[in-house]
Design a protein around this motif. Sequence first.
Motif, mmCIF file in Angstrom:
data_model
loop_
_atom_site.group_PDB
_atom_site.id
_atom_site.type_symbol
_atom_site.label_atom_id
_atom_site.label_comp_id
_atom_site.label_asym_id
_atom_site.label_seq_id
_atom_site.Cartn_x
_atom_site.Cartn_y
_atom_site.Cartn_z
ATOM 1 N N THR A 82 -45.609 42.258 5.789
ATOM 2 C CA THR A 82 -45.765 40.882 5.344
ATOM 3 C C THR A 82 -46.527 40.868 4.029
ATOM 4 O O THR A 82 -47.338 41.753 3.768
ATOM 5 C CB THR A 82 -46.478 40.020 6.411
ATOM 6 O OG1 THR A 82 -46.613 38.683 5.940
ATOM 7 C CG2 THR A 82 -47.839 40.582 6.781
ATOM 8 N N ASN A 83 -46.253 39.888 3.202
ATOM 9 C CA ASN A 83 -46.903 39.887 1.887
ATOM 10 C C ASN A 83 -48.264 39.198 1.893
ATOM 11 O O ASN A 83 -48.926 39.146 0.868
ATOM 12 C CB ASN A 83 -45.996 39.259 0.822
ATOM 13 C CG ASN A 83 -45.712 37.799 1.038
ATOM 14 O OD1 ASN A 83 -45.204 37.411 2.084
ATOM 15 N ND2 ASN A 83 -46.033 36.986 0.055
ATOM 16 N N LEU A 85 -51.339 41.179 0.263
ATOM 17 C CA LEU A 85 -52.485 40.454 -0.279
ATOM 18 C C LEU A 85 -53.422 40.016 0.833
ATOM 19 O O LEU A 85 -52.977 39.449 1.837
ATOM 20 C CB LEU A 85 -51.966 39.226 -1.048
ATOM 21 C CG LEU A 85 -52.948 38.388 -1.838
ATOM 22 C CD1 LEU A 85 -53.609 39.209 -2.945
ATOM 23 C CD2 LEU A 85 -52.223 37.181 -2.438
ATOM 24 N N GLY A 86 -54.703 40.280 0.670
ATOM 25 C CA GLY A 86 -55.690 39.824 1.631
ATOM 26 C C GLY A 86 -55.835 38.312 1.594
ATOM 27 O O GLY A 86 -55.631 37.685 0.561
ATOM 28 N N SER A 87 -56.175 37.733 2.729
ATOM 29 C CA SER A 87 -56.386 36.289 2.816
ATOM 30 C C SER A 87 -57.832 36.047 3.247
ATOM 31 O O SER A 87 -58.152 36.057 4.441
ATOM 32 C CB SER A 87 -55.417 35.673 3.831
ATOM 33 O OG SER A 87 -55.575 34.278 3.875
ATOM 34 N N PRO A 88 -58.724 35.819 2.271
ATOM 35 C CA PRO A 88 -60.153 35.776 2.582
ATOM 36 C C PRO A 88 -60.599 34.650 3.512
ATOM 37 O O PRO A 88 -61.610 34.795 4.193
ATOM 38 C CB PRO A 88 -60.812 35.642 1.209
ATOM 39 C CG PRO A 88 -59.759 35.158 0.283
ATOM 40 C CD PRO A 88 -58.448 35.616 0.844
ATOM 41 N N THR A 89 -59.865 33.554 3.584
ATOM 42 C CA THR A 89 -60.327 32.446 4.415
ATOM 43 C C THR A 89 -59.749 32.437 5.821
ATOM 44 O O THR A 89 -60.337 31.841 6.717
ATOM 45 C CB THR A 89 -60.018 31.080 3.752
ATOM 46 O OG1 THR A 89 -58.603 30.961 3.600
ATOM 47 C CG2 THR A 89 -60.714 30.958 2.411
ATOM 48 N N ASP A 90 -58.591 33.073 6.029
ATOM 49 C CA ASP A 90 -58.019 33.047 7.379
ATOM 50 C C ASP A 90 -57.333 34.343 7.792
ATOM 51 O O ASP A 90 -56.729 34.402 8.854
ATOM 52 C CB ASP A 90 -57.065 31.864 7.550
ATOM 53 C CG ASP A 90 -55.766 32.034 6.790
ATOM 54 O OD1 ASP A 90 -55.732 32.805 5.815
ATOM 55 O OD2 ASP A 90 -54.772 31.394 7.175
ATOM 56 N N PHE A 133 -52.474 48.626 7.292
ATOM 57 C CA PHE A 133 -52.513 49.072 5.905
ATOM 58 C C PHE A 133 -52.445 47.838 5.012
ATOM 59 O O PHE A 133 -51.489 47.061 5.102
ATOM 60 C CB PHE A 133 -51.334 49.991 5.590
ATOM 61 C CG PHE A 133 -51.255 51.189 6.495
ATOM 62 C CD1 PHE A 133 -51.944 52.353 6.192
ATOM 63 C CD2 PHE A 133 -50.506 51.143 7.664
ATOM 64 C CE1 PHE A 133 -51.882 53.456 7.031
ATOM 65 C CE2 PHE A 133 -50.434 52.238 8.510
ATOM 66 C CZ PHE A 133 -51.128 53.400 8.195
ATOM 67 N N GLY A 134 -53.459 47.628 4.181
ATOM 68 C CA GLY A 134 -53.496 46.454 3.312
ATOM 69 C C GLY A 134 -53.453 46.829 1.841
ATOM 70 O O GLY A 134 -53.744 47.959 1.463
ATOM 71 N N GLY A 135 -53.074 45.863 1.010
ATOM 72 C CA GLY A 135 -53.100 46.049 -0.436
ATOM 73 C C GLY A 135 -51.830 46.624 -1.036
ATOM 74 O O GLY A 135 -51.804 46.946 -2.221
ATOM 75 N N SER A 171 -49.896 44.280 -3.847
ATOM 76 C CA SER A 171 -50.612 42.998 -3.824
ATOM 77 C C SER A 171 -50.390 42.174 -5.094
ATOM 78 O O SER A 171 -50.356 40.944 -5.029
ATOM 79 C CB SER A 171 -52.104 43.221 -3.587
ATOM 80 O OG SER A 171 -52.657 43.993 -4.632
ATOM 81 N N ALA A 172 -50.222 42.820 -6.245
ATOM 82 C CA ALA A 172 -50.024 42.067 -7.493
ATOM 83 C C ALA A 172 -48.742 41.244 -7.435
ATOM 84 O O ALA A 172 -48.696 40.108 -7.928
ATOM 85 C CB ALA A 172 -50.006 43.025 -8.687
ATOM 86 N N GLY A 173 -47.704 41.784 -6.821
ATOM 87 C CA GLY A 173 -46.452 41.031 -6.701
ATOM 88 C C GLY A 173 -46.607 39.809 -5.817
ATOM 89 O O GLY A 173 -46.067 38.743 -6.109
ATOM 90 N N SER A 174 -47.362 39.950 -4.739
ATOM 91 C CA SER A 174 -47.602 38.814 -3.853
ATOM 92 C C SER A 174 -48.462 37.765 -4.550
ATOM 93 O O SER A 174 -48.176 36.561 -4.480
ATOM 94 C CB SER A 174 -48.268 39.288 -2.556
ATOM 95 O OG SER A 174 -48.368 38.229 -1.643
#
Length: 194
Positions: free
Chosen positions: A108-109, A132-137, A162-164, A167-170
């Motif tokens: 998932t992006n 891309l990380g989602s800092p609020t949720d 696995f994260g990141g 991420s720039a594309g997302s």
Amino acid sequence: MPAGAPRIPLRGEIAREELPFKGSRTEMVYMTPEEKMAEVLRLAEEALLQGELPIAAIIFHGDRVVSRAFTSEKHDGRFLVHAEMKALQEMDREKNSMKERREMQLFTNLEPCMMCFGAAVHSFVGSVFYALGSPTDGAAKWVVDRWTEDHVDSVFSLPEVFGGLLSAGSRALFERYLAANPSGGLADWVRTLV
């Protein structure tokens, strides 16, 4: 994960079905995690072009696409139609064996929220990749940090996370969403992502 990095081993040897050949009849073609995430980003762009949040998910078993979906809150007029939930529900309808489920990869992006990450755990998916990380949720980091102390005697196991990945594309897709939707609705939340 840097471009050109070796393939990530996921839960030991993963059985893979026959795939198309590249070049000679003995050289098998496998998708890298980056190629799989690139497919997710293309699907997220499709969502964006339909006026939705650019969030998509694809579940792979080896290189086979098991299910794919994008968030459709605007079209459906509902809030629980997250890309990951829709892809997981579609995968669940296939009634795969436990072994097959543990070999599956959810791409998932955007870092899955608690609801979607919980659904991935309860679906017995073997690994989760997000861009891309989602800092609020986002739930992935929180769950990974807390799982072992809270789930000692659980029948459920934590998927590898696995994260990141790309991420720039997302992030670029969410920037395009903001350019088209600078205020109201989900604009404030999307700003936390970019």
